[in-house]
Design an enzyme around this catalytic site. Structure first.
Site, mmCIF file in Angstrom:
data_model
loop_
_atom_site.group_PDB
_atom_site.id
_atom_site.type_symbol
_atom_site.label_atom_id
_atom_site.label_comp_id
_atom_site.label_asym_id
_atom_site.label_seq_id
_atom_site.Cartn_x
_atom_site.Cartn_y
_atom_site.Cartn_z
ATOM 1 N N ILE A 65 0.821 -1.208 0.000
ATOM 2 C CA ILE A 65 0.000 0.000 0.000
ATOM 3 C C ILE A 65 0.855 1.258 0.000
ATOM 4 O O ILE A 65 0.321 2.360 0.016
ATOM 5 C CB ILE A 65 -0.977 0.019 1.195
ATOM 6 N N GLY A 66 2.163 1.100 -0.015
ATOM 7 C CA GLY A 66 3.023 2.271 -0.073
ATOM 8 C C GLY A 66 4.461 1.887 -0.332
ATOM 9 O O GLY A 66 4.909 0.825 0.086
ATOM 10 N N ASN A 69 11.765 5.255 -0.992
ATOM 11 C CA ASN A 69 13.069 4.910 -1.536
ATOM 12 C C ASN A 69 13.646 3.660 -0.899
ATOM 13 O O ASN A 69 14.185 2.794 -1.573
ATOM 14 C CB ASN A 69 14.028 6.080 -1.356
ATOM 15 N N PHE A 70 13.552 3.572 0.414
ATOM 16 C CA PHE A 70 14.143 2.436 1.099
ATOM 17 C C PHE A 70 13.150 1.799 2.063
ATOM 18 O O PHE A 70 13.548 1.174 3.039
ATOM 19 C CB PHE A 70 15.408 2.864 1.844
ATOM 20 N N ALA A 71 11.876 1.985 1.806
ATOM 21 C CA ALA A 71 10.858 1.423 2.687
ATOM 22 C C ALA A 71 9.628 1.063 1.880
ATOM 23 O O ALA A 71 9.377 1.625 0.815
ATOM 24 C CB ALA A 71 10.498 2.412 3.795
ATOM 25 N N LYS A 72 8.902 0.097 2.406
ATOM 26 C CA LYS A 72 7.607 -0.280 1.854
ATOM 27 C C LYS A 72 6.607 -0.341 2.989
ATOM 28 O O LYS A 72 6.973 -0.554 4.139
ATOM 29 C CB LYS A 72 7.668 -1.652 1.181
ATOM 30 N N VAL A 73 5.347 -0.164 2.642
ATOM 31 C CA VAL A 73 4.276 -0.387 3.604
ATOM 32 C C VAL A 73 3.370 -1.460 3.033
ATOM 33 O O VAL A 73 2.896 -1.346 1.905
ATOM 34 C CB VAL A 73 3.469 0.892 3.883
ATOM 35 N N LYS A 88 5.441 -1.468 8.045
ATOM 36 C CA LYS A 88 6.445 -0.682 7.339
ATOM 37 C C LYS A 88 7.734 -1.483 7.323
ATOM 38 O O LYS A 88 8.260 -1.858 8.370
ATOM 39 C CB LYS A 88 6.644 0.665 8.020
ATOM 40 N N ASP A 181 6.031 18.219 11.055
ATOM 41 C CA ASP A 181 5.623 17.972 9.669
ATOM 42 C C ASP A 181 4.114 17.770 9.596
ATOM 43 O O ASP A 181 3.633 16.861 8.926
ATOM 44 C CB ASP A 181 6.361 16.758 9.100
#
Length: 752
Positions: A65-66, A69-73, A88, A181
């Site tokens: 679902i996401g 650069n160096f991560a996925k969800v 994550k 943020d």
């Protein structure tokens, strides 16, 4: 879960050392699988077999679902409880020591937060090369996506959301944590349309009397003192951002915008913004308390909680500071269920008492979570006791039946609710049939499911889906905030704006790193983020020849979804990934020791900053860069959750309990609707798969063509009214403008 590609926050203080992942680390444990349903599998690694979906620990991975650069969800389901979570997945091997340090700090901060309107961290799994963060899944997506699709909120609805945001941010400030943020992309909605603040990648701890100096955040939401390069206490920059968010909720646009960074900066420093004619006097009054140029005169959140506007409709229920309830770790019913799963009472007690973020604590917490469909806590068939929680009437947090606060919240929920689209949900079995955890074997197994995206391919993020996690920035060093995965992927849309879109439509803010500051005009920055006292304290004005960041459209600038001046950026140092040295010249001998192995880590070596050009010249030149390569291909099982096999017994569409987000309805049989959808999507030149009987996964454009890549899902659902079906569209990746154009085209072809 925002998670956005962003620059990692700099180390504002000496306390910004490596966090402690603590008990969540389990790299010394090997394969462990649900013996009842899946056989032996590695608990802390990803594995897959021909007939089963990949797993991580006790979680079955459903779909991506996401991506950053160096991560996925990944959307996942906890095998033992049936609860959905977001995992994550961060590739630590791609991160430099500074990025790892900020990642560990983010995890440490998330461990200390327990608020109903903040994304909850359940479990931390760490191997030698990978870090898995198991978090709460906010299934209804981003507030940003809602504003893109529906435009501004009514003040009553905005008030219900804003009360929750204020409560959560005030809670963070009480714990000496500043978010830094806050923006619409980092505000998620759960299944009941309650706010969930996400993305603490830029957050930091602050101390009264001690100043922070890191410039990070999304420029349109950034306080004027940040543009001026002034040091700040912490909370006041969040308070300014809250004012921008309130304006955005009520108007559907931003109070400060510009064609480039220079123009935006000038407008923020002037502090002048237009008040829409439909905005009430009370709303205008509270806005003026937030958007004050002098941070010393800016309101406090305690004062805001007593403001007239924020308490309209909540008479007698004035918004009050959230009181964190005492953790209920003695729920005998949940403990009994866990014993039936194979856990011992001793390990349950130890994990809960020591607040270990391991599989035991995660299982206990997930057993107490609500199911999206039933709305009740606990597993079906189990009368699990509710965990004690404070009343909503005083804290303005998640909705609770029976209070006037909930009345406003339910009204808001009816407007914003988006149902999840998975038809394969099956809750956990009754207590006697709960799957048991299998024994753990030794050995550290590495990832086998799929590789993290490389540096080049990772310039674009794909995915927030419902987790409205924002997309990754197409350029600079998002490794500096590695715990950000973007949803959905964004490429600059070269197509014209559809005529049916409002000119003030919201556009997404990317995340970037401001890697260098001028050595002669700006205080020198040491690699640990501390300012050199020999410098001055202000950022010079933007270069007169600022690069144009986006083409203007109408009176206000209209930027593409990946617009650069709306990107989060950060004034920290960036390590040269090729040379392996810090930007200040300090040689890095290797990544820092994992905080699970050492609670204290030595500070990063420092060195002299190298001379640079003007900050804003450098920034704008980097922000104008665009990635020309094709984004990482979305193909095969990664297109959607839909590589799951069909349930052969499934003969009817999923029942949509909350149908308010459905725009298209029909009395046609569901099979006929699916056939019409296939024809309409084919006519729109979409490439489609049917992973489930009543779900289409569609791709449009991309592959080097003139149209941007769009990835979306279309589902036929059964509505509560007998004989009535609805059609749900859900954007997974691509720009909002392209998605809306496709939805309009397909909807017209359906002739419903």
């Amino acid at each position: 879960m925002s998670s956005r590609t962003a620059l990692a926050p700099g180390n504002d203080r000496n306390s910004d050392t490596h966090g402690t992942l603590g008990s969540g680390r389990s790299s010394d444990k090997g394969p462990s699988w649900s013996s009842r349903s899946l056989g032996a599998r590695c608990r802390n690694s990803i594995a897959s077999c021909p007939e089963e979906q990949p797993h991580v620990g006790n979680y079955r991975l459903l779909r991506t679902i996401g991506k950053g650069n160096f991560a996925k969800v990944k959307l996942a389901r906890h095998i033992l409880t049936g609860r959905e979570v977001a995992i994550k997945i961060i590739d630590k091997t791609q991160l430099n020591p500074s990025s790892l340090q900020k990642l560990f700090r983010e995890v440490r901060i998330m461990k200390g937060l327990n608020h109903p309107n903040i994304v909850k961290l359940f479990e931390v799994i760490e191997t030698e090369k990978t870090l898995y963060l198991v978090m709460e899944y906010a299934s209804a997506g981003e507030v940003f996506d809602y504003l893109v699709s529906h435009g501004r909120m009514k003040e009553k609805e905005a008030r219900a959301k804003f009360r929750q945001i204020v409560s959560a941010v005030h809670y963070c400030h009480q714990k000496n944590i500043v978010h830094r943020d806050l923006k619409a992309e980092n505000l998620l909605l759960d299944a009941e349309a309650n706010i969930k603040i996400a993305d603490f990648g830029f957050s930091n701890e602050f101390t009264l009397g001690s100043k922070l100096d890191t410039f990070c955040g999304s420029p349109p939401y950034a306080a004027p003192e940040l543009f001026q390069g002034k040091k700040y206490d912490g909370p006041e920059v969040d308070i300014w951002s809250l004012g921008v968010i309130l304006y955005t909720l009520v108007s559907g646009s931003l109070p400060f915008d510009g064609h480039n960074l220079k123009e935006l900066r000038e407008r923020v420093l002037r502090g002048k913004y237009r008040v829409p004619f439909y905005m009430s006097t009370d709303c205008e009054s509270i806005l003026r308390r937030f958007l004050v140029l002098n941070p010393a005169k800016r309101c406090t959140l305690e004062q805001i909680m007593k403001d007239k506007w924020i308490n309209i409709g909540y008479e007698g229920e004035e918004l009050k500071p959230y009181t964190e309830p005492e953790e209920d770790f003695g729920d005998t019913k949940r403990i009994e269920v866990m014993v039936g799963m194979g856990y011992t009472r001793e390990e349950i007690k130890e994990a809960l008492t020591n607040q270990k973020y391991n599989e035991v604590t995660a299982t206990y917490l997930l057993l107490g979570r609500k199911t999206e469909e039933g709305g009740d806590r606990g597993a079906p068939g189990l009368a699990l006791a509710r965990v004690r929680a404070p009343s909503d009437t005083t804290n303005g947090t998640s909705s609770s039946k029976g209070s006037s606060h909930n009345k406003g919240q339910r009204a808001s929920s009816s407007t914003y609710h988006r149902q999840r689209r998975h038809s394969d949900f099956c809750g956990p079995s009754p207590a006697p049939l709960h799957p048991k955890r299998s024994p753990t074997s030794t050995g550290d197994t590495e990832l086998k499911e799929e590789r993290m995206p490389g540096r080049k391919a990772s310039c674009s993020a794909v995915g927030s889906g419902s987790r409205g996690l924002p997309p990754s920035s197409p350029m600079v060093s998002s490794a500096h905030n590695p715990n950000k995965a973007e949803i959905p992927e964004r490429r600059k849309d070269s197509t014209s704006t559809p005529n049916n879109l409002p000119p003030s439509m919201m556009t997404r803010r990317n995340t970037y790193v401001c890697t260098e500051r001028p050595g002669s005009e700006r205080p020198s920055l040491l690699p640990n983020g501390k300012e050199n006292s020999s410098g001055t304290s202000r950022v010079p004005p933007a270069s007169p020849s600022s690069h144009s960041l986006a083409p203007p459209s109408g009176e206000r600038s209209r930027l593409a979804r990946g617009s650069t001046i709306r990107s989060t950026f950060h004034g920290g140092q960036v390590r040269d990934r090729r040379a392996g040295s810090g930007s200040g010249g300090g040689v890095q001998n290797g990544p820092p020791a994992s905080p699970t192995l050492a609670h204290e880590a030595a500070p990063l070596p420092s060195g002299r900053p190298r001379p640079t050009t003007n900050l804003f010249t450098k920034l704008t030149s980097k922000l104008t860069r665009r990635v020309t390569d094709e984004p990482e291909r979305i193909g095969g099982p990664e297109v959607t959750s839909c590589h799951l096999p069909w349930d052969k017994t499934e003969t009817a569409p999923r029942l949509l309990r909350f149908p308010w987000s459905v725009k298209l309805t029909s009395s046609r049989p569901p099979e006929a609707l699916m056939a019409a959808l296939r024809q309409a999507t084919a006519a729109a030149r979409c490439r489609c798969r049917q992973p489930q009987p009543f779900l289409l996964a569609c791709l449009h454009g991309g592959a080097g063509g003139p149209e941007p890549l769009s990835h979306f899902e279309v589902e036929v659902c059964q509505l509560p009214r007998p004989g009535l079906r609805g059609v749900l569209f859900r954007r997974v990746a691509g720009t909002a403008l392209a998605f809306r154009t496709l939805v309009t085209r397909i909807s017209n072809d359906l002739e419903l």
